[in-house]
Motif scaffolding. Structure first.
Motif, short mmCIF file in Angstrom:
data_model
loop_
_atom_site.label_atom_id
_atom_site.label_comp_id
_atom_site.label_asym_id
_atom_site.label_seq_id
_atom_site.Cartn_x
_atom_site.Cartn_y
_atom_site.Cartn_z
N GLY A 103 -6.73 0.41 7.18
CA GLY A 103 -6.69 1.76 6.61
C GLY A 103 -5.80 1.78 5.38
N ALA A 104 -4.63 1.15 5.49
CA ALA A 104 -3.65 1.19 4.40
C ALA A 104 -4.17 0.44 3.16
CB ALA A 104 -2.32 0.61 4.86
N VAL A 105 -4.76 -0.74 3.37
CA VAL A 105 -5.21 -1.48 2.17
C VAL A 105 -6.43 -0.80 1.55
CG1 VAL A 105 -4.23 -3.71 2.88
CG2 VAL A 105 -6.59 -3.21 3.45
N GLY A 106 -7.26 -0.18 2.39
CA GLY A 106 -8.41 0.56 1.87
C GLY A 106 -7.95 1.78 1.08
N LEU A 107 -6.94 2.45 1.61
CA LEU A 107 -6.40 3.63 0.93
C LEU A 107 -5.77 3.23 -0.41
CD1 LEU A 107 -5.92 6.69 1.34
CD2 LEU A 107 -3.65 6.10 2.19
N GLU A 108 -5.09 2.12 -0.39
CA GLU A 108 -4.46 1.63 -1.63
C GLU A 108 -5.55 1.37 -2.70
OE1 GLU A 108 -2.89 -2.34 -1.56
OE2 GLU A 108 -1.47 -1.87 -3.15
N ALA A 109 -6.64 0.75 -2.27
CA ALA A 109 -7.72 0.45 -3.23
C ALA A 109 -8.32 1.75 -3.77
CB ALA A 109 -8.79 -0.41 -2.55
N ALA A 110 -8.44 2.75 -2.91
CA ALA A 110 -9.00 4.03 -3.36
C ALA A 110 -8.06 4.68 -4.38
CB ALA A 110 -9.21 4.96 -2.16
N ALA A 111 -6.76 4.62 -4.10
CA ALA A 111 -5.78 5.22 -5.03
C ALA A 111 -5.81 4.47 -6.36
CB ALA A 111 -4.38 5.16 -4.42
N ALA A 168 0.85 -1.20 0.00
CA ALA A 168 0.00 0.00 0.00
C ALA A 168 0.88 1.25 0.00
CB ALA A 168 -0.91 -0.02 1.23
N ARG A 169 1.94 1.21 0.76
CA ARG A 169 2.85 2.38 0.82
C ARG A 169 3.45 2.64 -0.57
NH1 ARG A 169 5.18 3.87 5.63
NH2 ARG A 169 5.38 1.80 6.52
N LYS A 170 3.79 1.57 -1.25
CA LYS A 170 4.40 1.68 -2.58
C LYS A 170 3.38 2.26 -3.58
CE LYS A 170 7.70 -1.27 -4.85
NZ LYS A 170 8.16 -2.61 -5.01
N THR A 171 2.14 1.76 -3.48
CA THR A 171 1.09 2.26 -4.40
C THR A 171 0.88 3.75 -4.17
OG1 THR A 171 0.01 0.12 -4.32
CG2 THR A 171 -1.32 1.96 -5.11
N ILE A 172 0.83 4.17 -2.91
CA ILE A 172 0.61 5.59 -2.61
C ILE A 172 1.79 6.42 -3.13
CG2 ILE A 172 0.32 7.30 -0.75
CD1 ILE A 172 -2.16 5.50 -1.34
N ALA A 180 9.03 4.66 -1.74
CA ALA A 180 7.99 4.37 -0.75
C ALA A 180 8.45 4.81 0.65
CB ALA A 180 7.68 2.88 -0.75
N LYS A 181 9.77 4.96 0.82
CA LYS A 181 10.28 5.39 2.14
C LYS A 181 9.88 6.82 2.46
CE LYS A 181 14.18 2.30 2.27
NZ LYS A 181 15.47 2.12 1.64
N GLU A 182 9.41 7.54 1.44
CA GLU A 182 9.00 8.93 1.69
C GLU A 182 7.53 9.02 2.13
OE1 GLU A 182 12.01 11.37 -1.22
OE2 GLU A 182 10.04 10.91 -2.01
N ILE A 183 6.87 7.88 2.23
CA ILE A 183 5.44 7.88 2.60
C ILE A 183 5.31 7.45 4.06
CG2 ILE A 183 3.16 6.83 2.15
CD1 ILE A 183 4.21 8.55 -0.19
N VAL A 184 4.75 8.35 4.88
CA VAL A 184 4.48 8.02 6.28
C VAL A 184 2.96 7.92 6.43
CG1 VAL A 184 4.67 8.79 8.68
CG2 VAL A 184 6.48 9.36 7.04
N PHE A 185 2.48 6.79 6.93
CA PHE A 185 1.05 6.69 7.21
C PHE A 185 0.78 7.35 8.55
CE2 PHE A 185 1.06 2.83 4.31
CZ PHE A 185 0.36 3.47 3.31
N THR A 186 -0.23 8.22 8.54
CA THR A 186 -0.61 8.93 9.77
C THR A 186 -2.09 8.63 10.02
OG1 THR A 186 -1.33 10.88 8.56
CG2 THR A 186 0.98 10.82 9.22
#
Ligand code: PLP
Length: 415
Positions: free
Chosen positions: A289-297, A79-83, A92-98
């Protein structure tokens, strides 16, 4: 756009609506949802991704060595990679989930800017900021003898570049501004302003909360240093947000939450943090949250391919024409659909915004009344609040017509 393309797009919107189960549920009969700037409905893809992940069986992220836990960790990191791909991040290291956009802004304020802010320094914001992108900077300035400066607006609700040139100066440490105003819908020229900030050695934080769902975002083209957004405004779940930052800057940021999963070694009186981004995600990560966000993206990336944004622009034109024709309605923000993004705030005669929103609600039209967490902007507009209608990818001309009828009815019966 050719008639053929238009027909193809209309069919695609019909199709898009079928992906959102709420529209076929009996409670939604006669409902016109125009509060997308507050939060958005969830498509089947998002619901399925979360449910699939739950059905498959839950396991801890970054903590277990058995296959189920490894699958969960892989899902979270994918999910981090997709975002990262979704916003054009280098890694993907530049993505912080908050937890949200609000949490992300507070993290930059307290973890990055606070340790480097000196008396006499300046933070620059605009007069149209949401309180989430104002209060953290206000508090920092008060505590550290720094000055908060405001880029003023022109009459039409766009930023005044003369004011920007005065505000952004060698004392500026950070320019923090919205990509799109949640009240006016104004789309701000981020690349130009970020370049202005860089010229004086300042950094730029972009609040992309209102643009992430409806504009293609590329952090390299925007030229900013930090960018934040929330999942629930981009058809994803609530309780998850994103902080993107240039890797070197994140490496220089202090973690605010300390606890499990963010430390590499812990001694009696001191601990070493893990690398970015893990050190900013203390506690058990929000897998669903992360997998849902990935699906939205993923859904939004598909939507981009279908040029659906052109259709939102067309619907915007229709909305603008309809609202501008209404007697007694004072629309705030740019009058051109090219300068705004699907958000329309207005006053209806002398009727209180809450009364208009409540009356529309009774007629099935969901709009918001209030100051939308933008008190300074409303002060500047000479208002205490406004009524706000905002479009999403599933709205149609029918929704706009329903709003206009509700407004006519309200005006006739409440004035
Ligand atoms: C422009 C803008 N920034 C920040 C926020 C805060 O978002 P959240 O409440 O999801 O943290 C909002 C929410 O309305 C917003 O519109």
């Amino acid at each position: 756009m050719s008639a053929r393309e238009y027909v193809r797009l209309e069919a695609f919107v019909d199709d898009i609506r079928t992906h959102f189960p709420c529209f076929s549920s009996p409670e939604w009969e006669g409902v016109h949802y125009l509060d997308n700037a507050a939060t958005t409905q969830k498509p089947q893809q998002v619901i399925e991704a979360i449910s699939r992940s739950m059905r498959r069986g839950t396991a801890p992220i970054h903590r277990g060595l058995y296959p189920l836990a490894e699958t969960a960790t892989q899902g979270y990191e994918r999910a981090r990679k997709t975002i990262a791909g979704f916003i054009g991040a280098r890694s993907a290291k530049e993505i912080v989930f908050t937890q949200s956009a609000t949490a992300a802004i507070n993290h930059v304020a307290e973890g990055w800017l606070k340790p480097r802010l000196r008396p006499g320094d300046e933070i620059c914001v605009t007069r149209m900021e949401h309180h989430s992108n104002l209060l953290p900077w206000q508090r920092l300035c008060r505590a550290h003898g720094a000055k908060l400066r405001f880029i003023e607006l022109k009459e039409d609700g766009r930023l005044d570049f003369a004011s920007a040139r005065l505000c952004i100066n060698p004392k500026t440490r950070l320019l923090a501004l919205a990509h799109v105003s949640n009240v006016l819908g104004t789309v701000n020229p981020i690349a130009e302003l970020a370049a202005m900030a860089h010229e004086v050695g300042a950094h730029t934080l972009v609040d992309a909360t209102q643009s992430v769902a409806h504009l293609p975002l590329d952090v390299q083209n925007l030229g900013c240093d930090f960018l934040v957004f929330s999942g629930h405004k981009m058809y994803g779940p609530s309780g998850i947000g994103v902080l993107w930052g240039r890797h070197a800057l994140l490496d220089d940021m202090e973690p605010l939450l300390l606890g499990g999963g963010m430390a590499s070694t812990v001694n009696e009186d001191i601990a070493q943090w893990r690398n970015t981004p893990d050190r900013f995600e203390a506690g058990s990560p929000n897998l669903f949250g992360a997998v849902g966000l990935e699906a939205a993206a993923a859904m939004l990336m598909a939507v981009r391919r279908h040029a659906l944004y052109d259709r939102i622009e067309q619907l915007s034109e229709y909305m603008l024409d309809s609202l501008l024709c209404m007697p007694g309605l004072r629309l705030h923000g740019p009058a051109s659909p090219q300068q705004r993004l699907g958000i329309y705030s207005f006053r209806l005669a002398d009727i209180h915004a809450h009364d208009v929103a409540a009356a529309c609600g009774e007629m099935g039209v969901c709009v918001r009344g209030g100051n939308h967490c933008c008190q300074l902007l409303h002060e500047c507009l000479g208002e205490t609040g406004s009524v706000r209608a905002s479009l999403g990818i599933y709205n149609t001309a029918d929704d706009v017509d329903a709003l206009v009828s509700a407004l006519y009815y309200t005006q006739k019966h409440m004035q």
